[in-house]
Design a protein around this motif. Structure first.
Motif, PDB file in Angstrom:
ATOM      1  N   THR A 137      12.420  25.554  50.975  1.00 15.08           N
ATOM      2  CA  THR A 137      12.656  26.209  49.688  1.00 15.08           C
ATOM      3  C   THR A 137      14.132  26.524  49.450  1.00 15.08           C
ATOM      4  O   THR A 137      14.473  27.028  48.391  1.00 15.08           O
ATOM      5  CB  THR A 137      11.851  27.517  49.610  1.00 15.08           C
ATOM      6  OG1 THR A 137      12.232  28.356  50.698  1.00 15.08           O
ATOM      7  CG2 THR A 137      10.368  27.237  49.659  1.00 15.08           C
ATOM      8  N   LEU A 139      18.011  26.013  48.524  1.00 15.31           N
ATOM      9  CA  LEU A 139      18.768  25.209  47.558  1.00 15.31           C
ATOM     10  C   LEU A 139      17.893  24.576  46.487  1.00 15.31           C
ATOM     11  O   LEU A 139      18.217  23.529  45.948  1.00 15.31           O
ATOM     12  CB  LEU A 139      19.566  24.112  48.269  1.00 15.31           C
ATOM     13  CG  LEU A 139      20.577  24.563  49.321  1.00 15.31           C
ATOM     14  CD1 LEU A 139      21.179  23.363  50.013  1.00 15.31           C
ATOM     15  CD2 LEU A 139      21.653  25.423  48.699  1.00 15.31           C
ATOM     16  N   ASP A 140      16.763  25.198  46.189  1.00 16.40           N
ATOM     17  CA  ASP A 140      15.853  24.700  45.154  1.00 16.40           C
ATOM     18  C   ASP A 140      15.339  23.289  45.433  1.00 16.40           C
ATOM     19  O   ASP A 140      15.034  22.535  44.512  1.00 16.40           O
ATOM     20  CB  ASP A 140      16.535  24.723  43.781  1.00 16.40           C
ATOM     21  CG  ASP A 140      15.922  25.757  42.872  1.00 16.40           C
ATOM     22  OD1 ASP A 140      14.921  26.376  43.287  1.00 16.40           O
ATOM     23  OD2 ASP A 140      16.424  25.933  41.762  1.00 16.40           O
ATOM     24  N   ASP A 142      12.507  22.508  46.834  1.00 15.51           N
ATOM     25  CA  ASP A 142      11.073  22.393  46.581  1.00 15.51           C
ATOM     26  C   ASP A 142      10.787  22.092  45.116  1.00 15.51           C
ATOM     27  O   ASP A 142       9.812  21.435  44.789  1.00 15.51           O
ATOM     28  CB  ASP A 142      10.337  23.644  47.033  1.00 15.51           C
ATOM     29  CG  ASP A 142      10.866  24.909  46.366  1.00 15.51           C
ATOM     30  OD1 ASP A 142      12.008  24.882  45.871  1.00 15.51           O
ATOM     31  OD2 ASP A 142      10.142  25.913  46.349  1.00 15.51           O
ATOM     32  N   ASP A 143      11.661  22.541  44.209  1.00 17.50           N
ATOM     33  CA  ASP A 143      11.469  22.233  42.790  1.00 17.50           C
ATOM     34  C   ASP A 143      11.846  20.787  42.483  1.00 17.50           C
ATOM     35  O   ASP A 143      11.180  20.117  41.702  1.00 17.50           O
ATOM     36  CB  ASP A 143      12.297  23.187  41.936  1.00 17.50           C
ATOM     37  CG  ASP A 143      11.999  23.028  40.451  1.00 17.50           C
ATOM     38  OD1 ASP A 143      10.801  22.889  40.117  1.00 17.50           O
ATOM     39  OD2 ASP A 143      12.945  23.026  39.645  1.00 17.50           O
ATOM     40  N   ARG A 144      12.899  20.314  43.118  1.00 17.56           N
ATOM     41  CA  ARG A 144      13.323  18.930  42.888  1.00 17.56           C
ATOM     42  C   ARG A 144      12.391  17.932  43.570  1.00 17.56           C
ATOM     43  O   ARG A 144      12.232  16.813  43.110  1.00 17.56           O
ATOM     44  CB  ARG A 144      14.744  18.731  43.387  1.00 17.56           C
ATOM     45  CG  ARG A 144      15.751  19.474  42.571  1.00 17.56           C
ATOM     46  CD  ARG A 144      17.143  19.200  43.037  1.00 17.56           C
ATOM     47  NE  ARG A 144      18.076  20.036  42.305  1.00 17.56           N
ATOM     48  CZ  ARG A 144      19.156  20.563  42.813  1.00 17.56           C
ATOM     49  NH1 ARG A 144      19.453  20.326  44.061  1.00 17.56           N
ATOM     50  NH2 ARG A 144      19.942  21.320  42.088  1.00 17.56           N
TER      51      ARG A 144
END
Length: 165
Positions: A137, A139-140, A142-144
């Motif tokens: 999770t 450095l973002d 998981d969103d990318r």
């Protein structure tokens, strides 16, 4: 009794000493294990990722289908919205997804002030993002490292539907 030259030049392997430097016995199993691990780890991750994506796709498909079904069978438009939300929550809970992470859209055809009209069509679209497994999770990432999944389901309102039920 003097030892024979054959015995001293050969160890327990039965080969002359000069061949010991080029002896490769046992290296095939080591190479097999190393190559197997190098190939097995990505394969296992691929299976995990595909299972996660398939589960997410089945979750949104089931949620949209059930929401459309309960929507067209509701007696009022207000109750239809509540029932559809509840159906989405149940369908997503079966697959371990959070209902807060999905976007639900309801469209009616023909466009009218009332969504539930006889022989009208109701389309429910459910969209979500499925995170890939084992992604940190920080450095973002998981969103990318997520894949968008969506599904639409259309149901027709019964020709016998009435608001007086």
């Amino acid at each position: 009794m003097p030892r024979s030259r054959r015995w001293t030049d050969r160890r327990c392997t039965g080969r002359p000493r000069t061949d010991l430097a080029s002896d490769e016995s046992g290296s095939a199993s080591l190479e097999f294990i190393t190559t197997g691990l190098i190939l097995l780890v990505p394969l296992v991750y691929l299976v995990l990722a595909m299972a996660q994506l398939q589960g997410g796709a089945m979750a949104v498909e089931g949620a949209s289908r059930q929401a459309a079904r309960v929507f067209v069978e509701s007696p009022t438009a207000e109750e239809a919205v509540l029932r559809a939300e509840r159906a989405v929550e149940f369908a997503l809970a079966d697959y371990g997804l959070d209902a807060a992470d999905v976007e639900v859209t309801v469209e009616c055809s023909p466009q009218s002030a009332r969504c539930l009209t006889r022989r009208g069509y109701v389309t429910v679209t459910v969209a979500s993002r499925v995170a890939l497994p084992l992604v940190p999770t920080v450095l973002d990432l998981d969103d990318r490292a997520s894949v968008a999944v969506h599904s639409s389901a259309t149901q027709q309102v019964s020709r016998f539907w009435s608001a007086d039920r």
